[in-house]
Design a protein around this motif. Structure first.
Motif, mmCIF file in Angstrom:
data_model
loop_
_atom_site.group_PDB
_atom_site.id
_atom_site.type_symbol
_atom_site.label_atom_id
_atom_site.label_comp_id
_atom_site.label_asym_id
_atom_site.label_seq_id
_atom_site.Cartn_x
_atom_site.Cartn_y
_atom_site.Cartn_z
ATOM 1 N N PRO A 185 0.376 12.064 50.239
ATOM 2 C CA PRO A 185 1.321 12.401 49.165
ATOM 3 C C PRO A 185 0.703 12.231 47.787
ATOM 4 C CG PRO A 185 2.387 11.045 50.834
ATOM 5 C CD PRO A 185 0.920 11.058 51.158
ATOM 6 N N GLY B 34 1.631 11.028 45.105
ATOM 7 C CA GLY B 34 1.839 9.729 44.469
ATOM 8 C C GLY B 34 0.761 8.717 44.799
ATOM 9 N N PRO C 38 4.060 15.380 38.398
ATOM 10 C CA PRO C 38 4.448 15.377 39.811
ATOM 11 C C PRO C 38 5.101 16.669 40.287
ATOM 12 C CG PRO C 38 5.872 13.941 38.487
ATOM 13 C CD PRO C 38 4.717 14.328 37.633
ATOM 14 N N GLU C 39 5.971 17.260 39.476
ATOM 15 C CA GLU C 39 6.651 18.473 39.922
ATOM 16 C C GLU C 39 5.687 19.650 40.001
ATOM 17 O OE1 GLU C 39 10.138 19.332 37.707
ATOM 18 O OE2 GLU C 39 11.096 17.411 38.128
ATOM 19 N N GLU D 175 3.499 19.082 43.102
ATOM 20 C CA GLU D 175 4.255 19.329 44.331
ATOM 21 C C GLU D 175 4.472 20.816 44.554
ATOM 22 O OE1 GLU D 175 7.857 17.101 44.696
ATOM 23 O OE2 GLU D 175 6.865 15.181 44.408
ATOM 24 N N CYS E 140 3.600 8.910 55.140
ATOM 25 C CA CYS E 140 4.624 8.477 54.190
ATOM 26 C C CYS E 140 4.842 6.968 54.261
ATOM 27 C CB CYS E 140 5.944 9.200 54.491
ATOM 28 S SG CYS E 140 7.299 8.778 53.384
ATOM 29 N N ASN F 92 6.814 6.710 48.744
ATOM 30 C CA ASN F 92 6.634 8.162 48.719
ATOM 31 C C ASN F 92 7.784 8.914 49.381
ATOM 32 O OD1 ASN F 92 3.616 6.998 49.862
ATOM 33 N ND2 ASN F 92 3.804 7.768 47.766
ATOM 34 N N ASP G 278 10.904 9.833 48.699
ATOM 35 C CA ASP G 278 11.607 10.904 47.986
ATOM 36 C C ASP G 278 10.713 12.124 47.811
ATOM 37 O OD1 ASP G 278 13.790 9.255 47.842
ATOM 38 O OD2 ASP G 278 13.521 8.720 45.736
ATOM 39 N N SER G 279 9.458 11.887 47.439
ATOM 40 C CA SER G 279 8.513 12.989 47.246
ATOM 41 C C SER G 279 8.274 13.741 48.549
ATOM 42 C CB SER G 279 7.191 12.454 46.694
ATOM 43 O OG SER G 279 6.193 13.443 46.691
ATOM 44 N N ARG H 132 11.281 15.874 49.451
ATOM 45 C CA ARG H 132 11.328 17.068 48.590
ATOM 46 C C ARG H 132 10.348 18.122 49.083
ATOM 47 N NH1 ARG H 132 11.493 13.539 44.191
ATOM 48 N NH2 ARG H 132 9.256 13.842 43.802
#
Length: 332
Positions: free
Chosen positions: A16, A18, A63-64, A67, A84, A88, A90-91, A94
């Motif tokens: 991820p 993050g 981040p957006e 992603e 995960c 992480n 939530d990311s 999504r």
């Protein structure tokens, strides 16, 4: 390390975004990658190299944007596996939803600590499968089943999935035998990033340092720890020769100056400690690891220091016996 993707038979193994800033290897993904490759399944690890390939400065927190680019890239893979942890979640959810929206046929498989402990959360948020516990053999069998267009998912150990809108949790998978644990695939990740000068591996000591997991499992039963479900309570030790080869490679090919032993509790077994000390002394490496206050001795500490050990971490979760008893720490 992400590559141009023109092959629809590859598996993407995703760290991820993050976690892209960390200097700590994604050892789980790297081990799974080796295992899949050994059994004939091509795969890519997607980590921080993705930023440079898409012209993004790794120091910029977008981040957006990351992603969105990542989802657009991953839609070309038939199978996407994402690891995960709780930070992480939530990311990952999504990204899972977006991948399934833009490419419904892409199979999204989640693994790691958080999906192992709470698979329902991810299956209710569009994940196709959750791999619980160690991922190597389970992901291999799941990949084989998907590519062969078979439909016997109910027989595969270690997975959770939805069938007729109901969540099914198959029986747990047995852990790998020590000789079956593969060495991580260093070629698939952004090695210059992980081996940059940093104080974050052996904390407070600026070194080009790498992580090595020389054993899996921990015999203790602290209630806050997920490792009983992830790697088990029976400690499985890799043989001395394979550990030596891995550390020698990290030193000679990638320029590692120090090693962090990522074993859950390094000092449980005196012979294992002696093997590590012998390796580090021969290779002249600075190193560190994790221990417990009740799994250490003055003689062992001297032996470790003489072989280059500069740091040991001890979990000191509380200063009160009442709390230590509540969490089943086993120490006072």
């Amino acid at each position: 390390m992400a590559q141009k993707n023109n092959n629809n038979n590859k598996i993407a193994l995703v760290l991820p975004p993050g976690l892209w800033a960390t200097n700590r290897f994604p050892l789980g993904l790297m081990s799974i990658s080796s295992y899949l490759t050994q059994h004939g399944y091509a795969n890519d690890i997607v980590d921080s190299a993705f930023l440079a390939e898409h012209g993004l400065d790794k120091r910029i927190n977008l981040p957006e944007t990351v992603e969105n680019l990542l989802v657009d890239y991953l839609k070309n893979y038939p199978i996407v596996g994402i690891t995960c942890m709780i930070m992480n979640q939530d990311s990952v959810i999504r990204m899972t939803k977006e991948i399934k929206k833009v490419s419904p046929d892409t199979v999204v498989i989640l693994g790691g600590a958080q999906p192992t402990l709470f698979p329902d959360i991810f299956l209710e948020n569009k994940a196709d499968f959750v791999v619980r516990g160690e991922g190597e053999q389970t992901l291999l069998e799941l990949t084989r089943t998907i590519f062969n267009k078979e439909n016997h998912f109910g027989q595969l150990k270690g997975i959770s999935f939805k069938k007729n809108r109901r969540i099914k949790h198959n029986a747990a998978r047995e852990f790998l035998k020590p000789e079956e644990i593969p060495s991580p695939d260093f070629k698939k990740v952004n090695m210059p990033h992980y081996l940059m000068l940093s104080e974050s591996i052996i904390r407070g000591v600026p070194l080009k340092a790498a992580m090595v997991m020389a054993s899996r499992g921990c015999p203790y039963a602290c209630v806050y720890c997920a490792n009983e479900r992830l790697t088990g309570r029976r400690v499985r030790y890799r043989n001395k020769e394979s550990i030596f080869r891995e550390i020698k490679l990290l030193k000679e090919k990638y320029g590692a100056e120090g090693i962090w032993l990522a074993d859950d509790t390094l000092t449980v077994n005196k012979k294992h400690v002696a093997n590590i000390c012998s390796i580090m002394k021969e290779l002249n490496m600075v190193w560190g690891g994790q221990a417990r206050v009740d799994a250490i001795s003055e003689q062992m500490v001297k032996q470790m220091k003489e072989s280059g050990c500069v740091q040991l971490d001890f979990g000191v979760e509380s200063g009160t016996d009442r709390i230590l008893e509540m969490i089943n720490k086993g120490t006072t």
